[in-house]
Design a protein around this motif. Structure first.
Motif, PDB file in Angstrom:
ATOM      1  N   TYR A 123       5.041 -19.189 -41.733  1.00 33.79           N
ATOM      2  CA  TYR A 123       5.152 -17.887 -41.075  1.00 33.79           C
ATOM      3  C   TYR A 123       6.359 -17.851 -40.138  1.00 33.79           C
ATOM      4  CZ  TYR A 123       0.361 -17.508 -42.756  1.00 33.79           C
ATOM      5  OH  TYR A 123      -0.759 -17.484 -43.550  1.00 33.79           O
ATOM      6  N   VAL A 136      -0.035 -12.342 -38.173  1.00 38.79           N
ATOM      7  CA  VAL A 136       1.057 -13.208 -38.592  1.00 38.79           C
ATOM      8  C   VAL A 136       2.176 -12.353 -39.159  1.00 38.79           C
ATOM      9  CG1 VAL A 136      -0.376 -15.229 -39.018  1.00 38.79           C
ATOM     10  CG2 VAL A 136      -0.015 -13.586 -40.862  1.00 38.79           C
ATOM     11  N   LYS A 138       5.532 -12.612 -41.731  1.00 37.97           N
ATOM     12  CA  LYS A 138       6.191 -13.425 -42.747  1.00 37.97           C
ATOM     13  C   LYS A 138       7.115 -12.561 -43.590  1.00 37.97           C
ATOM     14  CE  LYS A 138       5.289 -16.417 -46.730  1.00 37.97           C
ATOM     15  NZ  LYS A 138       4.261 -16.890 -47.693  1.00 37.97           N
TER      16      LYS A 138
END
Length: 305
Positions: A123, A136, A138
């Motif tokens: 990530y 998260v 990414k």
């Protein structure tokens, strides 16, 4: 201390470690941090180096684990000196609830106190955990993971907002909007062109230029068939169909049909609505009493304006 170096003696003044250390810290839980040749390790109360002084830095032990640094990289050791996580990480944060963030080559993951990577370093960023769930980031997209490293919502969303009091998080993808649950499910499918915040468990939605309403269970209890709709106020909302206005309630029922030229006309029609209540039977027939409900949708009209 002798010749600028330190060692340890017992109460009989017997020296039981060599006087070779540049510093010795006080003992904590049976271990003392020592420094030799600019590197750090630990000795026990017998004077044995249980952790050889090979590290650039060592943090105090936390639940039996200490963070160490060597040659610019970080790892974890246990109280016996074994590296439970290899000294290969660019960063290891402090542990919270037994979990720490790790970075390697600019990517972020999670590790536990046993040195096990709960989430690999894939990530760009991991947000703070709230109720054991974190957002998260990414490759330009957002998702959700729990503090066991499980990916509960794949990083496919352009935006994810914090969870609200209903346990739902606003999310968007490809120009569409919806809400996610704590389990990562799209409780409100990400399919709407517009979606409002929930007020009293109801949110207004729009799809293909038409408006309707959903509840926190994801049920579109008023389908997207209206040209416009106000927010609910006192359990009622003004809706428009084919240029005419009416009123619906939070059960999805039509209270005033869409027969009126303006919102105000629809409100006046509702204000003049009478409710006949059953009374006592007289002569075999029910007598009725009449009451009037007034002004309960004016706030909705004002908000729409």
């Amino acid at each position: 201390m002798q010749n600028g170096k330190y060692g340890l003696v017992d109460v009989t003044h017997r020296i039981f470690t060599p006087v070779i250390y540049e510093s010795i810290s006080p003992f904590t839980d049976g271990l003392a941090k020592v420094k030799r040749d600019g590197r750090y390790g630990f000795v026990n109360t017998l004077g044995v180096e249980v952790v050889s002084p090979v590290y650039d830095s060592i943090t105090p032990f936390q639940n039996g684990v200490a963070k160490v640094k060597k040659n610019g990289y970080y790892g974890l050791i246990n109280r016996s000196g074994r590296e439970v996580a290899s000294v290969s990480y660019d960063v290891i944060t402090d542990f919270e609830d037994g979990v720490a963030k790790i970075w390697k080559r600019g990517r972020c993951g999670l590790i536990n106190m046993s040195g096990y990577e709960l989430a690999p370093c894939i990530y760009n960023a991991i947000d703070e955990f709230v109720n054991k769930i974190a957002m998260v980031y990414k490759d330009g997209r957002f998702g959700l993971i729990d503090n066991a490293g499980n990916q509960i919502a794949h990083p496919i969303y352009k935006e994810i907002a914090p969870f609200d009091e209903n346990g739902l998080a606003f999310a968007s993808r490809d120009g569409k909007y919806g809400y996610l649950s704590y389990t990562g499910d799209e409780v409100i499918p990400v399919q709407y062109d517009e979606i409002s915040n929930f007020i009293d468990g109801v949110a207004r939605v729009s799809k293909n230029g038409r408006y309707g309403f959903v509840n926190t269970l994801g049920q579109e209890f008023i389908t997207t068939i209206y040209d416009s709709a106000t927010a609910f106020s006192n359990g009622l909302a003004v809706v428009e169909s084919n240029g005419r206005f009416g009123i619906v309630d939070v059960q999805g029922r039509t209270v005033v049909p869409c027969n009126y030229a303006t919102r105000e006309d629809a409100v006046r029609a509702f204000d003049n609505l009478t409710v006949v209540k059953s009374g006592a039977k007289k002569g075999g027939k029910e007598s009725g009493t009449v009451s009037s409900k007034k002004g309960t949708t004016k706030a909705a009209v004002k908000s729409a304006e």
